[in-house]
Design an enzyme around this catalytic site. Structure first.
Site, mmCIF file in Angstrom:
data_model
loop_
_atom_site.group_PDB
_atom_site.id
_atom_site.type_symbol
_atom_site.label_atom_id
_atom_site.label_comp_id
_atom_site.label_asym_id
_atom_site.label_seq_id
_atom_site.Cartn_x
_atom_site.Cartn_y
_atom_site.Cartn_z
ATOM 1 N N VAL A 64 28.234 29.209 41.208
ATOM 2 C CA VAL A 64 27.774 27.732 40.729
ATOM 3 C C VAL A 64 28.575 26.814 41.751
ATOM 4 C CG1 VAL A 64 27.441 28.004 38.257
ATOM 5 C CG2 VAL A 64 29.840 27.763 39.212
ATOM 6 N N ASN A 90 29.374 26.929 31.476
ATOM 7 C CA ASN A 90 30.931 27.816 30.969
ATOM 8 C C ASN A 90 31.478 28.509 32.175
ATOM 9 O OD1 ASN A 90 32.349 29.791 29.148
ATOM 10 N ND2 ASN A 90 30.898 31.030 30.352
ATOM 11 N N SER A 142 39.015 23.452 28.083
ATOM 12 C CA SER A 142 40.017 24.228 27.802
ATOM 13 C C SER A 142 41.101 23.337 27.036
ATOM 14 C CB SER A 142 40.642 24.859 28.722
ATOM 15 O OG SER A 142 41.848 25.501 28.615
ATOM 16 N N TYR A 155 44.318 24.811 37.589
ATOM 17 C CA TYR A 155 43.242 25.031 36.537
ATOM 18 C C TYR A 155 43.128 23.896 35.479
ATOM 19 C CZ TYR A 155 41.316 27.721 32.586
ATOM 20 O OH TYR A 155 40.406 28.122 31.264
ATOM 21 N N SER A 158 41.497 21.053 36.692
ATOM 22 C CA SER A 158 40.070 21.066 36.767
ATOM 23 C C SER A 158 39.235 21.019 35.238
ATOM 24 C CB SER A 158 39.660 22.559 37.361
ATOM 25 O OG SER A 158 39.853 23.460 36.267
ATOM 26 N N LYS A 159 40.007 21.491 34.208
ATOM 27 C CA LYS A 159 39.621 21.449 32.814
ATOM 28 C C LYS A 159 39.845 19.931 32.448
ATOM 29 C CE LYS A 159 38.062 25.478 32.355
ATOM 30 N NZ LYS A 159 36.702 25.850 32.125
#
Ligand SMILES: NC(=O)c1ccc[n+]([C@@H]2O[C@H](COP(=O)([O-])OP(=O)(O)OC[C@H]3O[C@@H](n4cnc5c(N)ncnc54)[C@H](O)[C@@H]3O)[C@@H](O)[C@H]2O)c1
Length: 250
Positions: A64, A90, A142, A155, A158-159
Site C-alpha cells: 500500500v 487497515n 488507534s 507510529y 501516523s495515527k
C-alpha cells in the site's frame, strides 16, 4: 445476518490480525471481499481458509505504500466486480523506538505505510465511489492517534494523521454520499502486538490500564467495522470510535 449481500468490500492488511477478522466479518455477512496484503504467505493461507468456508474473495498482493500498486489493486477489483461499496483501510506496521534514536529512514517507512498508504488507498477508492455516487470508508487509526505513548513517536504521528485525514475526507466527500470514519483500537491481540513478549508487562498493562481487564480480540474491532459500514450508521461520518476496553476513559 446478510447485511452486506451484493456488496463489494476492499480490505487492506487482510491477510492476518484485525484485517483478516474484518474481511471475515464482511464475507460472513454476504459481501464479496478483495483481500489486499503485501504478505504472500499469509494471504495464501487466508484465501484457502476463506474459500473453504464458501466466501467469495479476491486476493491481491499489494504494497500500500506504492501508489501505482494501490491503483492496480483498485482497478483489478472494479474489473472483477464492477464497484467498491466498502473500504476497510487497515494495513499498518508498528515498532517501538526512542524518539531521540529514530533514524530518518525508519520515520519515513512508518509514515509511508501507515499514513501515505492510507491516503493512496482512500483517495483511489474514493474516486471510484464518487463515480458510483455512494460508499463507506473506515480508516484504521488507534488510541495512539488520540493520546501519545512512549517510544512510538513515528507510529503516533501516523495515527494522529489518520484521524484528521478521516475528518477532512468526511467534509469533502459527504456531498457524494460517501461516509468516512476512523476506528481507534487499544490493545488488541494480533501478530503485531504479540511482538511484545514481556508477559509481566502485559499483565500489569491490563491490570492498571484496561477497565474491562482483558486485551481486545480482532473480532471486537471487526464488529465495529461492520456497524460503521451498515445502514445503522447511516448518519455517522467524520468521527472516530474508540475500541479500547475503557483504557482512554481515565
Ligand atoms: N494490534 C493492536 O493492538 C492495534 C491497536 C491499534 C491499532 N492497530 C492497527 O490495526 C491495523 C492492523 O494491525 P494488526 O494488529 O492486525 O497487525 P498485523 O501485523 O497482525 O497485520 C497487519 C496486516 O497489514 C499488512 N501490511 C503491512 N504492511 C503492508 C503494506 N506495506 N502493504 C500492504 N499490506 C501491509 C500485513 O501483511 C498484515 O496483513 C494496523 O493499522 C495497526 O496499526 C492495531
Amino acid at each position: 445476518m446478510e447485511r452486506f449481500k451484493n456488496k463489494i468490500a476492499f480490505v487492506t492488511g487482510a491477510s492476518r490480525g484485525i484485517g483478516k477478522a474484518i474481511a471475515e466479518r464482511f464475507a460472513a455477512e454476504g459481501a464479496k471481499v478483495a483481500l489486499v496484503s503485501n504478505s504472500n504467505e499469509d494471504l495464501n493461507e487466508t484465501v484457502n481458509e476463506f474459500q473453504a468456508l464458501g466466501y467469495e474473495v479476491l486476493p491481491i498482493l499489494t504494497d500500500v505504500s506504492d501508489a501505482n500498486q494501490v491503483e492496480s489493486a483498485v482497478e483489478r477489483t472494479v474489473q472483477e466486480w464492477g464497484r467498491i461499496d466498502i473500504l476497510a483501510n487497515n494495513a499498518g506496521i508498528a515498532w517501538e523506538e526512542d524518539f531521540l534514536e529514530i533514524k530518518d529512514d525508519h520515520w519515513r517507512k512508518m509514515l509511508d505505510v501507515n499514513l501515505n498508504g492510507m491516503f493512496y488507498t482512500a483517495q483511489r477508492v474514493s474516486r471510484q465511489m464518487v463515480k458510483q455516487g455512494e460508499g463507506v470508508i473506515i480508516n484504521m487509526a488507534s488510541t495512539n492517534g488520540i493520546v501519545g505513548e512512549h517510544k512510538y513517536a513515528h507510529y503516533n504521528a501516523s495515527k494522529g494523521g489518520i484521524v484528521l485525514l478521516t475528518k477532512t475526507m468526511a467534509l469533502e466527500l459527504g456531498r457524494h454520499n460517501i461516509r468516512v470514519n476512523s476506528v481507534c483500537p487499544g490493545y488488541i491481540q494480533t501478530p503485531m502486538s504479540e511482538a511484545i513478549d514481556d508477559q509481566e508487562f502485559v499483565d500489569e498493562y491490563i491490570r492498571t490500564k484496561i477497565s474491562l481487564s482483558r486485551v481486545g480480540k480482532p473480532e471486537d474491532v471487526a464488529g465495529v467495522y461492520a456497524f460503521l459500514a451498515s445502514n445503522d450508521a447511516a448518519f455517522i461520518t467524520g468521527t472516530e470510535i474508540i475500541v479500547d476496553g475503557g483504557q482512554l476513559a481515565q
